[in-house]
Design an enzyme around this catalytic site. Structure first.
Site, mmCIF file in Angstrom:
data_model
loop_
_atom_site.group_PDB
_atom_site.id
_atom_site.type_symbol
_atom_site.label_atom_id
_atom_site.label_comp_id
_atom_site.label_asym_id
_atom_site.label_seq_id
_atom_site.Cartn_x
_atom_site.Cartn_y
_atom_site.Cartn_z
ATOM 1 N N PHE A 99 34.391 41.283 46.729
ATOM 2 C CA PHE A 99 34.372 40.033 47.485
ATOM 3 C C PHE A 99 33.715 38.926 46.652
ATOM 4 C CE2 PHE A 99 32.032 37.201 50.462
ATOM 5 C CZ PHE A 99 33.149 36.563 50.987
ATOM 6 N N GLN A 100 34.382 37.812 46.547
ATOM 7 C CA GLN A 100 33.935 36.648 45.773
ATOM 8 C C GLN A 100 33.694 36.977 44.308
ATOM 9 O OE1 GLN A 100 30.785 34.574 47.970
ATOM 10 N NE2 GLN A 100 32.371 33.415 49.044
ATOM 11 N N LYS B 221 24.252 39.945 40.481
ATOM 12 C CA LYS B 221 23.207 39.955 41.497
ATOM 13 C C LYS B 221 22.153 41.031 41.246
ATOM 14 C CE LYS B 221 22.732 39.660 46.525
ATOM 15 N NZ LYS B 221 23.469 39.697 47.793
ATOM 16 N N GLU C 158 30.443 22.089 45.070
ATOM 17 C CA GLU C 158 29.936 22.488 43.758
ATOM 18 C C GLU C 158 30.397 21.532 42.656
ATOM 19 O OE1 GLU C 158 31.390 24.532 45.895
ATOM 20 O OE2 GLU C 158 30.102 26.291 46.219
ATOM 21 N N MET D 152 46.118 2.693 38.524
ATOM 22 C CA MET D 152 46.531 2.919 37.141
ATOM 23 C C MET D 152 47.895 3.603 37.082
ATOM 24 S SD MET D 152 45.609 2.234 34.118
ATOM 25 C CE MET D 152 43.899 2.171 33.573
#
Lengths: 571, 107
Positions: free
Chosen positions: A125-126, A175, A63, A482
């Site tokens: 969940f999630q 949802k 993602e 760096m």
């Protein structure tokens, strides 16, 4: 086989118009043609509606890749980039990308699935509070509580992402909102852009310019964001004043313009930093006095009065007092300033122009570094020249990012994509991917390092899947260069956790992902390899081994005056 | 130095959280606050302290939030009975006992 099993396997045929259908239809009507994302449980209804929508979905392999690709898409095209992910880990993986877009003011709309409204707050969940988590890194955000709000929220989100100072907007979609039936008659509202007007203080700014003896333009990324490069180029040409640019301002006016002094700041051009310190008037357009640009703020441009033009009123006077602040539409104010300038007598600044010419000559870049290793600045200069101004370069973060800013030529705006504010390692590859999809006619080159490329290496699979023609130059110094440079200079050479000498064989790795690849480690291979990279259709990767001890010069030590630039050996 | 600001919030989810978060992220502490419902949204009165920070800049940063209808600096403490008011009230009582005065009013 029982009937229940048969029913479960049969593809369902939907006849209703659900929230998800409305959502996707609105995206299409808002002009969205590409979305970068990754599906998952809570966002499945939207993915179910996507295939019929006419929107191209690019399945990234993480993602974060989707969020940064949307950022690259937006920067290259000046359109809103769109990314989406599911709830929970999908949403949290977007956060770095959103912060990246926030700090560089890039218009992105991020869509996250969420557990149903009734489950929110139950540790489902999630479930994660992505709305709360992202408050500091978005321009605005929404949770859509009712399906009938979908058109308004989407239209306003796209408007806000672009309007004024652009930025990322998050839309969290429970949802249940996407599965309920909605009337097909719901339509998108229209948000007209605000009228652009100039502010009256423009004439006072013009008078300061007319009275200046050592005037200097200081150009920032806000010019590209406002797409007003035409106005600033006109003003630069009219006045004849020299100019410096920030990292994100490179390309607003061609970097090889005769009045260009180069990039200012920590790794800026010496001529640019010295000119700023000597100037008596800074005309700052679309820049925010970032600490990497100013060095020690108290000693920055000590003799200069300041005219500050910015699209965001909250930037005026934030870090440096403005004698004249011109907040509001940058293009309108630049146009008005141009008109004011023409009505005033031009100052006599020939001695200053002569001084600037001397500074440029004295501090011109050199490319005759001794040694055997490939000299990265020379390679990047060659790349830029062979690209004949048809390149869009997306950088990662580190030494190579500074070398690109110093040694590549940018004559067009929106062709230098770099993570300036957040400094996101892993930005380059997904951003280049987004840029190529936004502007297919461009030759997109990603310049990365061996540290940065591994942060989003999985997106090589995305390049291959869609055959996105991105060319990658990977500068490999087998270390986090760096950080190593700072440890060498500021931590008494105590090298801590910077060794990457066990890197994979990058050319072989790229081939495994389906890219063409070459590897070089000698100077006499550079020209041929760059011709190959630019002439052969990609996606492809050129692995370049460089000196592990190479440093970026010049360098203003953190907290120091920009006139105190350190120099070292070129390798 | 304490500054008093009044923020008119639109009736939007997260408006209060977004505003308070911004105030704190920009280096100010909220030392006192009161929230009231108004015809369109909510009105947030708050006192903020930010050593060396510019309150006018803070109000501009608050003002650019989409959830904020408008923001103003209040001339004086907006509380009907602030810390000083509480102290004055206690002092005016016949036999004030310092132990009856809230700790913050004794500072």
């Amino acid at each position: 086989m029982n009937s229940a099993t048969t029913t479960a396997r049969r593809p369902s045929k939907r006849t209703t118009h659900r929230g998800a259908d409305l959502f996707v239809r609105c995206l299409r009507e808002l002009g969205v043609d590409v979305v970068f994302g990754y599906p998952g449980g809570a966002i499945m209804p939207i993915y179910d509606a996507l295939p019929q929508s006419g929107i191209t979905h690019i399945l990234t392999r993480h993602e974060q890749g989707a969020a940064l690709a949307a950022d690259g898409y937006a920067r290259a095209s000046n359109r809103v980039g769109v990314c989406m992910a599911t709830s929970g880990p999908g949403a949290t993986n977007l956060v770095t990308g959103l912060a990246n877009s926030m700090l560089d003011s890039v218009p992105v709309v991020a869509i996250t699935g969420q557990v149903p409204n009734a489950l929110m707050g139950t540790d489902a969940f999630q479930e994660v509070d992505v709305f709360g988590m992202t408050l500091p890194v978005v321009k605005h955000s929404y949770i859509i509580r009712r399906a009938e709000d979908i058109p308004f929220v989407l239209a306003e989100a796209f408007h806000l992402a672009r309007e004024g100072r652009p930025g990322p907007v998050l839309i969290d979609v429970p949802k249940d909102v996407t599965v309920v039936e909605v009337p097909p008659s719901l339509t998108l509202p229209h948000f007209p852009p605000r009228p652009a007007t100039a502010v009256p203080a423009v004439m006072q700014a013009g008078q300061l310019m007319a009275g200046a003896r050592r005037p200097l333009f200081y150009l920032g990324g806000g010019i590209e964001l406002a797409a007003c490069e035409g106005h600033i180029r006109e003003l630069v040409d009219q006045t004849g004043f020299p100019f410096v640019a920030t990292l994100k301002g490179l390309g607003a006016v061609p970097t090889d313009h005769p009045q260009a002094m180069g990039m200012l700041g920590m790794h800026g051009h010496q001529a640019a930093n010295l000119a700023v310190q000597e100037s008596d008037l800074l005309i700052v357009a679309g820049a925010r006095f970032d600490d990497r640009a100013t060095g020690k703020l108290d000693e920055f441009a000590p003799h200069a009065r300041v005219v500050h033009l910015d699209g965001d009123a909250a930037e005026i006077g934030k870090l440096r007092r403005a004698d004249i602040g011109l907040a509001g539409d940058l293009g309108s104010n630049l146009q008005a300033l141009s008109a004011a300038w023409q009505s005033l007598p031009a100052p006599s600044i020939e001695p200053w122009l002569q001084r600037c010419r001397e500074l440029r000559q004295r501090h011109a870049w050199r490319y005759d570094a001794p040694g055997e290793f490939i000299y990265a600045p020379a390679l990047l200069k060659t790349l830029s020249e062979r690209g004949h101004d048809r390149l869009t370069i997306a950088c990662d973060v580190g030494q190579h990012q500074m070398w690109v800013a110093q040694h590549c030529r940018f004559r067009r705006p929106r062709t230098h994509l770099t993570s300036g504010g957040l400094g996101t390692m892993g930005y380059g590859l997904p951003a280049g991917m987004g840029a190529k999809l936004a502007c297919p006619e461009e030759t997109v080159v990603v310049v990365s390092g061996d540290g940065s490329i591994m942060m989003n290496i999985q997106e090589l699979a995305t390049l291959n899947r869609y055959r996105i023609d991105v060319r990658i130059v990977l500068l490999d110094n087998s270390s986090l260069g760096m950080v190593r440079q700072w440890q060498e200079l500021f931590f008494a050479g105590n090298y801590s956790e910077i060794d990457l000498s066990d890197n994979p064989d990058f050319a072989a790795l790229a081939r495994v992902f389906g890219l063409q690849a070459r590897s070089i480690d000698r100077r006499d291979q550079v020209e041929d390899a760059i011709d190959w990279l630019l002439d052969e259709p990609g996606p492809s990767l050129l692995h370049v081994r460089i000196d592990p001890r190479a440093n970026v010069w010049p360098l203003v030590a953190p907290g120091c005056n920009n006139a105190d630039m350190m120099e070292g050996d070129a390798r | 130095m304490t500054a008093h600001i009044e923020v008119h919030l639109k009736p939007a989810e997260g408006a209060l959280l977004r505003t308070l978060g911004l105030i704190q992220r920009r280096g100010f502490s909220v030392t006192e606050m009161r929230l009231e419902s108004v015809e369109f949204g909510q009105r947030l009165h708050c006192s903020v302290v930010g050593d060396g920070r510019c309150v006018d800049l803070l109000t501009r940063q608050i003002g650019r939030l989409h959830d904020v209808e408008r923001v103003e600096r209040a001339a004086a403490e907006p509380w009907p009975l602030g810390v000083h008011g509480m102290a004055a009230m206690v002092a005016s009582q016949a036999t004030p006992s310092m132990s009856a005065v809230p700790a913050e009013a004794r500072r």
